[in-house]
Design an enzyme around this catalytic site. Structure first.
Site, PDB file in Angstrom:
ATOM      1  N   ASP A  37       0.527  -1.330   0.219  1.00 20.58           N
ATOM      2  CA  ASP A  37      -0.142  -0.341  -0.111  1.00 20.58           C
ATOM      3  C   ASP A  37       0.944   1.211   0.035  1.00 20.58           C
ATOM      4  O   ASP A  37       2.137   1.298   0.515  1.00 20.58           O
ATOM      5  CB  ASP A  37      -0.855   0.164   1.290  1.00 20.58           C
ATOM      6  CG  ASP A  37      -1.905   0.693   0.862  1.00 20.58           C
ATOM      7  OD1 ASP A  37      -3.546   0.182   1.391  1.00 20.58           O
ATOM      8  OD2 ASP A  37      -2.252   1.646   0.486  1.00 20.58           O
ATOM      9  N   TYR A 153     -14.442   6.457 -13.352  1.00 19.14           N
ATOM     10  CA  TYR A 153     -14.317   5.352 -12.823  1.00 19.14           C
ATOM     11  C   TYR A 153     -14.642   4.371 -13.783  1.00 19.14           C
ATOM     12  O   TYR A 153     -14.270   3.273 -13.426  1.00 19.14           O
ATOM     13  CB  TYR A 153     -14.861   5.094 -11.333  1.00 19.14           C
ATOM     14  CG  TYR A 153     -14.857   4.225 -10.412  1.00 19.14           C
ATOM     15  CD1 TYR A 153     -13.968   3.979  -9.734  1.00 19.14           C
ATOM     16  CD2 TYR A 153     -15.985   3.630 -10.205  1.00 19.14           C
ATOM     17  CE1 TYR A 153     -13.710   3.061  -8.680  1.00 19.14           C
ATOM     18  CE2 TYR A 153     -15.597   1.996  -9.252  1.00 19.14           C
ATOM     19  CZ  TYR A 153     -14.863   2.717  -8.734  1.00 19.14           C
ATOM     20  OH  TYR A 153     -14.654   0.954  -7.896  1.00 19.14           O
ATOM     21  N   LYS A 157     -12.280   0.732 -15.028  1.00 12.17           N
ATOM     22  CA  LYS A 157     -12.768  -0.988 -14.604  1.00 12.17           C
ATOM     23  C   LYS A 157     -14.044  -2.140 -15.359  1.00 12.17           C
ATOM     24  O   LYS A 157     -12.944  -3.141 -15.323  1.00 12.17           O
ATOM     25  CB  LYS A 157     -13.891  -0.319 -13.186  1.00 12.17           C
ATOM     26  CG  LYS A 157     -13.919   0.150 -12.056  1.00 12.17           C
ATOM     27  CD  LYS A 157     -12.401  -0.961 -11.371  1.00 12.17           C
ATOM     28  CE  LYS A 157     -12.460   0.008 -10.362  1.00 12.17           C
ATOM     29  NZ  LYS A 157     -10.964  -1.259  -9.217  1.00 12.17           N
ATOM     30  N   THR A 188     -16.962  -0.046   2.680  1.00 12.51           N
ATOM     31  CA  THR A 188     -15.687   0.160   3.572  1.00 12.51           C
ATOM     32  C   THR A 188     -15.375   1.910   3.166  1.00 12.51           C
ATOM     33  O   THR A 188     -15.601   2.664   2.912  1.00 12.51           O
ATOM     34  CB  THR A 188     -14.234  -0.080   2.170  1.00 12.51           C
ATOM     35  OG1 THR A 188     -14.853   1.112   0.644  1.00 12.51           O
ATOM     36  CG2 THR A 188     -14.544  -1.511   1.686  1.00 12.51           C
TER      37      THR A 188
END
Ligand code: NAD
Length: 249
Positions: A37, A153, A157, A188
Protein backbone atom coordinates in the site's frame (compact mmCIF):
# COMPACT_ATOMS: atom_id res chain seq x y z
CA UNK A 1 -9.55 -24.38 6.75
CA UNK A 2 -6.02 -24.38 5.38
CA UNK A 3 -6.66 -24.59 1.66
CA UNK A 4 -3.98 -21.93 0.95
CA UNK A 5 -1.24 -23.55 3.02
CA UNK A 6 2.18 -22.98 1.47
CA UNK A 7 0.95 -20.30 -0.92
CA UNK A 8 2.29 -16.78 -1.06
CA UNK A 9 -0.07 -13.90 -1.82
CA UNK A 10 0.70 -10.30 -2.72
CA UNK A 11 -2.21 -7.96 -2.06
CA UNK A 12 -2.26 -4.34 -3.23
CA UNK A 13 -4.40 -1.82 -1.38
CA UNK A 14 -4.00 -4.01 1.69
CA UNK A 15 -4.07 -1.16 4.22
CA UNK A 16 -7.83 -0.72 4.06
CA UNK A 17 -11.23 -2.11 3.09
CA UNK A 18 -11.38 -5.10 0.79
CA UNK A 19 -7.61 -5.57 0.64
CA UNK A 20 -7.21 -5.63 4.38
CA UNK A 21 -10.09 -8.04 4.93
CA UNK A 22 -8.61 -10.26 2.24
CA UNK A 23 -5.19 -10.21 3.88
CA UNK A 24 -6.82 -11.55 7.04
CA UNK A 25 -8.84 -14.16 5.18
CA UNK A 26 -5.96 -15.52 3.07
CA UNK A 27 -3.73 -15.68 6.15
CA UNK A 28 -6.46 -17.53 8.04
CA UNK A 29 -6.50 -20.08 5.23
CA UNK A 30 -2.76 -20.64 5.57
CA UNK A 31 -1.21 -18.26 3.02
CA UNK A 32 1.82 -16.08 3.63
CA UNK A 33 0.72 -12.58 2.88
CA UNK A 34 2.56 -9.57 1.49
CA UNK A 35 0.64 -6.34 2.08
CA UNK A 36 1.31 -3.53 -0.38
CA UNK A 37 0.00 0.00 0.00
CA UNK A 38 0.92 3.67 -0.25
CA UNK A 39 -0.34 4.18 3.28
CA UNK A 40 2.63 3.14 5.40
CA UNK A 41 0.98 3.40 8.79
CA UNK A 42 -2.11 1.30 8.09
CA UNK A 43 -0.23 -0.96 5.71
CA UNK A 44 2.22 -1.90 8.42
CA UNK A 45 -0.66 -2.54 10.81
CA UNK A 46 -2.39 -4.75 8.26
CA UNK A 47 0.79 -6.77 7.75
CA UNK A 48 1.34 -7.10 11.49
CA UNK A 49 -2.21 -8.45 11.89
CA UNK A 50 -1.40 -11.33 9.56
CA UNK A 51 2.21 -11.81 10.57
CA UNK A 52 3.16 -10.88 7.01
CA UNK A 53 5.43 -8.53 5.14
CA UNK A 54 4.58 -4.89 4.41
CA UNK A 55 5.94 -3.19 1.32
CA UNK A 56 5.24 0.47 0.78
CA UNK A 57 4.76 0.97 -2.94
CA UNK A 58 2.87 3.12 -5.38
CA UNK A 59 1.25 0.70 -7.79
CA UNK A 60 1.47 3.23 -10.62
CA UNK A 61 5.28 3.19 -10.39
CA UNK A 62 6.68 0.52 -12.72
CA UNK A 63 9.96 0.04 -10.88
CA UNK A 64 8.19 -0.19 -7.51
CA UNK A 65 5.81 -2.84 -8.83
CA UNK A 66 8.65 -4.89 -10.32
CA UNK A 67 10.59 -4.62 -7.05
CA UNK A 68 7.68 -5.58 -4.79
CA UNK A 69 7.23 -8.97 -6.48
CA UNK A 70 10.99 -9.51 -6.34
CA UNK A 71 10.96 -8.80 -2.63
CA UNK A 72 7.98 -11.10 -2.07
CA UNK A 73 9.72 -13.94 -3.91
CA UNK A 74 13.05 -13.27 -2.18
CA UNK A 75 11.30 -13.41 1.19
CA UNK A 76 8.89 -16.31 0.73
CA UNK A 77 10.38 -18.18 -2.21
CA UNK A 78 7.36 -18.04 -4.50
CA UNK A 79 4.38 -16.11 -5.80
CA UNK A 80 1.08 -17.96 -6.05
CA UNK A 81 -1.59 -15.32 -5.67
CA UNK A 82 -1.67 -11.72 -6.87
CA UNK A 83 -4.68 -9.75 -5.71
CA UNK A 84 -4.48 -6.51 -7.67
CA UNK A 85 -6.93 -4.45 -5.74
CA UNK A 86 -5.59 -0.94 -5.02
CA UNK A 87 -7.83 1.71 -6.45
CA UNK A 88 -9.34 5.14 -5.97
CA UNK A 89 -12.92 6.31 -5.99
CA UNK A 90 -14.33 8.50 -8.76
CA UNK A 91 -13.61 12.23 -8.68
CA UNK A 92 -16.44 14.40 -7.37
CA UNK A 93 -19.12 14.64 -10.02
CA UNK A 94 -17.54 12.15 -12.40
CA UNK A 95 -19.72 13.03 -15.37
CA UNK A 96 -18.50 13.37 -18.95
CA UNK A 97 -19.45 17.06 -18.80
CA UNK A 98 -17.47 17.84 -15.68
CA UNK A 99 -14.55 15.43 -15.34
CA UNK A 100 -11.35 17.15 -16.45
CA UNK A 101 -8.65 15.41 -18.41
CA UNK A 102 -6.27 15.37 -15.48
CA UNK A 103 -8.79 13.69 -13.16
CA UNK A 104 -9.67 11.21 -15.92
CA UNK A 105 -6.01 10.33 -16.42
CA UNK A 106 -5.39 9.92 -12.71
CA UNK A 107 -8.23 7.41 -12.37
CA UNK A 108 -7.01 5.38 -15.37
CA UNK A 109 -3.50 5.45 -13.94
CA UNK A 110 -4.38 4.22 -10.46
CA UNK A 111 -7.22 1.85 -11.31
CA UNK A 112 -6.17 0.43 -14.67
CA UNK A 113 -2.49 1.06 -15.45
CA UNK A 114 -1.61 -0.30 -12.01
CA UNK A 115 -3.30 -3.61 -12.86
CA UNK A 116 -1.42 -3.75 -16.16
CA UNK A 117 1.85 -3.27 -14.26
CA UNK A 118 1.00 -5.78 -11.55
CA UNK A 119 0.07 -8.47 -14.09
CA UNK A 120 3.13 -7.70 -16.18
CA UNK A 121 5.50 -8.29 -13.27
CA UNK A 122 3.60 -11.05 -11.44
CA UNK A 123 3.14 -13.34 -14.44
CA UNK A 124 6.85 -14.14 -15.08
CA UNK A 125 7.18 -15.48 -11.51
CA UNK A 126 4.03 -17.57 -11.90
CA UNK A 127 5.13 -18.81 -15.29
CA UNK A 128 8.33 -20.13 -13.81
CA UNK A 129 6.29 -22.11 -11.30
CA UNK A 130 3.73 -23.22 -13.89
CA UNK A 131 0.99 -22.05 -11.55
CA UNK A 132 -0.64 -18.90 -10.28
CA UNK A 133 -3.92 -17.15 -9.59
CA UNK A 134 -4.43 -13.50 -10.38
CA UNK A 135 -7.49 -11.69 -9.15
CA UNK A 136 -8.02 -8.14 -10.40
CA UNK A 137 -10.56 -5.95 -8.66
CA UNK A 138 -12.95 -4.48 -11.20
CA UNK A 139 -16.48 -3.54 -10.10
CA UNK A 140 -20.13 -4.13 -10.96
CA UNK A 141 -19.94 -0.85 -12.87
CA UNK A 142 -17.74 -2.66 -15.39
CA UNK A 143 -20.80 -4.61 -16.52
CA UNK A 144 -23.69 -2.20 -16.03
CA UNK A 145 -24.53 1.48 -15.79
CA UNK A 146 -24.53 2.62 -12.19
CA UNK A 147 -26.98 5.51 -12.50
CA UNK A 148 -24.41 7.77 -10.86
CA UNK A 149 -22.48 8.90 -13.97
CA UNK A 150 -19.10 7.58 -12.90
CA UNK A 151 -17.47 8.05 -16.27
CA UNK A 152 -13.76 7.80 -15.52
CA UNK A 153 -14.23 5.20 -12.79
CA UNK A 154 -16.49 2.91 -14.83
CA UNK A 155 -14.20 3.14 -17.84
CA UNK A 156 -11.19 2.16 -15.72
CA UNK A 157 -13.02 -0.85 -14.31
CA UNK A 158 -14.25 -1.90 -17.75
CA UNK A 159 -10.60 -1.87 -18.77
CA UNK A 160 -9.65 -4.09 -15.83
CA UNK A 161 -12.39 -6.54 -16.78
CA UNK A 162 -11.39 -6.75 -20.46
CA UNK A 163 -7.68 -7.05 -19.65
CA UNK A 164 -8.30 -9.82 -17.11
CA UNK A 165 -10.29 -11.77 -19.66
CA UNK A 166 -7.55 -11.43 -22.27
CA UNK A 167 -4.87 -12.56 -19.82
CA UNK A 168 -7.00 -15.43 -18.58
CA UNK A 169 -7.33 -16.71 -22.11
CA UNK A 170 -3.69 -16.11 -23.00
CA UNK A 171 -2.22 -17.94 -20.01
CA UNK A 172 -4.86 -20.66 -19.47
CA UNK A 173 -2.56 -23.40 -20.75
CA UNK A 174 0.29 -22.30 -18.52
CA UNK A 175 -1.60 -22.88 -15.30
CA UNK A 176 -2.11 -19.20 -14.59
CA UNK A 177 -5.71 -18.26 -13.92
CA UNK A 178 -6.77 -14.62 -14.21
CA UNK A 179 -10.19 -13.47 -13.04
CA UNK A 180 -11.92 -10.13 -12.66
CA UNK A 181 -13.62 -9.74 -9.33
CA UNK A 182 -16.63 -7.45 -9.61
CA UNK A 183 -17.92 -6.37 -6.21
CA UNK A 184 -21.17 -4.54 -5.77
CA UNK A 185 -21.11 -1.64 -3.30
CA UNK A 186 -19.01 -2.60 -0.29
CA UNK A 187 -19.01 -0.91 3.07
CA UNK A 188 -15.39 0.39 3.10
CA UNK A 189 -13.72 3.78 3.63
CA UNK A 190 -13.81 4.30 -0.16
CA UNK A 191 -17.60 4.03 -0.27
CA UNK A 192 -18.13 5.86 3.02
CA UNK A 193 -16.13 8.83 1.71
CA UNK A 194 -18.14 8.93 -1.47
CA UNK A 195 -21.43 8.82 0.38
CA UNK A 196 -20.34 11.36 3.01
CA UNK A 197 -19.92 13.86 0.17
CA UNK A 198 -23.28 12.98 -1.34
CA UNK A 199 -25.64 11.16 1.06
CA UNK A 200 -28.40 10.94 -1.54
CA UNK A 201 -26.12 8.86 -3.65
CA UNK A 202 -26.14 6.13 -0.99
CA UNK A 203 -29.90 5.93 -1.02
CA UNK A 204 -30.01 5.93 -4.82
CA UNK A 205 -27.51 3.11 -4.93
CA UNK A 206 -29.13 1.03 -2.21
CA UNK A 207 -32.44 0.96 -4.09
CA UNK A 208 -30.76 -1.04 -6.85
CA UNK A 209 -29.33 -3.77 -4.62
CA UNK A 210 -31.82 -6.65 -4.41
CA UNK A 211 -30.40 -7.70 -1.05
CA UNK A 212 -31.16 -4.22 0.24
CA UNK A 213 -27.76 -3.70 1.83
CA UNK A 214 -24.12 -3.14 0.96
CA UNK A 215 -21.55 -5.91 1.23
CA UNK A 216 -19.10 -6.17 4.07
CA UNK A 217 -15.45 -6.41 3.02
CA UNK A 218 -15.27 -9.92 4.49
CA UNK A 219 -17.86 -11.14 1.98
CA UNK A 220 -15.64 -9.99 -0.87
CA UNK A 221 -12.57 -11.48 0.81
CA UNK A 222 -14.30 -14.88 0.92
CA UNK A 223 -14.73 -14.77 -2.86
CA UNK A 224 -11.08 -13.84 -3.35
CA UNK A 225 -10.00 -16.77 -1.17
CA UNK A 226 -12.10 -19.07 -3.33
CA UNK A 227 -10.68 -17.73 -6.61
CA UNK A 228 -7.15 -17.85 -5.20
CA UNK A 229 -7.19 -21.54 -4.38
CA UNK A 230 -7.65 -24.89 -6.09
CA UNK A 231 -11.41 -24.97 -5.51
CA UNK A 232 -11.52 -22.55 -8.46
CA UNK A 233 -9.23 -24.70 -10.64
CA UNK A 234 -11.52 -24.50 -13.70
CA UNK A 235 -12.34 -20.81 -13.35
CA UNK A 236 -10.41 -18.35 -15.47
CA UNK A 237 -11.10 -15.30 -17.63
CA UNK A 238 -14.33 -14.94 -15.67
CA UNK A 239 -16.40 -11.96 -14.67
CA UNK A 240 -16.85 -12.92 -11.05
CA UNK A 241 -19.74 -10.90 -9.65
CA UNK A 242 -20.18 -10.58 -5.91
CA UNK A 243 -22.84 -7.93 -5.96
CA UNK A 244 -25.91 -8.84 -3.91
CA UNK A 245 -27.82 -9.33 -7.17
CA UNK A 246 -27.39 -5.78 -8.43
CA UNK A 247 -26.33 -6.74 -11.97
CA UNK A 248 -28.97 -9.44 -12.23
CA UNK A 249 -31.90 -7.19 -11.38
P1 NAD B 1 -10.17 1.61 0.27
O1 NAD B 1 -10.05 3.06 -0.07
O2 NAD B 1 -10.72 1.19 1.57
O3 NAD B 1 -8.77 0.88 0.03
C1 NAD B 1 -7.99 1.14 -1.11
C2 NAD B 1 -6.52 1.09 -0.72
O4 NAD B 1 -5.73 1.30 -1.91
C3 NAD B 1 -6.12 2.18 0.28
O5 NAD B 1 -5.46 1.60 1.38
C4 NAD B 1 -5.18 3.07 -0.53
O6 NAD B 1 -4.13 3.63 0.24
C5 NAD B 1 -4.63 2.11 -1.56
N1 NAD B 1 -4.11 2.79 -2.74
C6 NAD B 1 -4.70 3.78 -3.45
N2 NAD B 1 -3.88 4.22 -4.43
C7 NAD B 1 -2.73 3.49 -4.33
C8 NAD B 1 -1.51 3.47 -5.05
N3 NAD B 1 -1.29 4.31 -6.08
N4 NAD B 1 -0.55 2.60 -4.67
C9 NAD B 1 -0.75 1.76 -3.63
N5 NAD B 1 -1.88 1.72 -2.92
C10 NAD B 1 -2.87 2.58 -3.26
O7 NAD B 1 -11.08 1.00 -0.93
P2 NAD B 1 -11.86 -0.39 -1.09
O8 NAD B 1 -13.30 -0.07 -1.11
O9 NAD B 1 -11.33 -1.45 -0.23
O10 NAD B 1 -11.49 -0.67 -2.63
C11 NAD B 1 -10.60 -1.66 -3.05
C12 NAD B 1 -10.86 -1.91 -4.53
O11 NAD B 1 -12.21 -2.33 -4.72
C13 NAD B 1 -10.70 -0.67 -5.41
O12 NAD B 1 -10.09 -1.06 -6.63
C14 NAD B 1 -12.13 -0.22 -5.66
O13 NAD B 1 -12.25 0.51 -6.85
C15 NAD B 1 -12.82 -1.56 -5.72
N6 NAD B 1 -14.25 -1.57 -5.49
C16 NAD B 1 -14.77 -1.03 -4.35
C17 NAD B 1 -16.14 -1.04 -4.16
C18 NAD B 1 -16.77 -0.44 -2.94
O14 NAD B 1 -17.97 -0.23 -2.95
N7 NAD B 1 -16.03 -0.16 -1.88
C19 NAD B 1 -16.98 -1.61 -5.13
C20 NAD B 1 -16.42 -2.17 -6.26
C21 NAD B 1 -15.05 -2.15 -6.44
Amino acid sequence: ITRLQGRTAVITGAASGIGRATARRLAAEGARVVCVDLDAENGAKAAAEVNGLFIRADVTDEEAVRAMYEEAVDTYGRLDIAFNNAGISPPDDDSILTTGLEAWRRVQEVNLTSVYLCCKYAIPHMRRQGRGSIINTASFVAVMGAATSQISYSASKGGVLAMSRELGVQFAREGIRVNALCPGPVNTPLLQELFAKDPERAARRLVHVPMGRFAEAEEIAAAVAFLAGDDASFITASTFLVDGGISGA
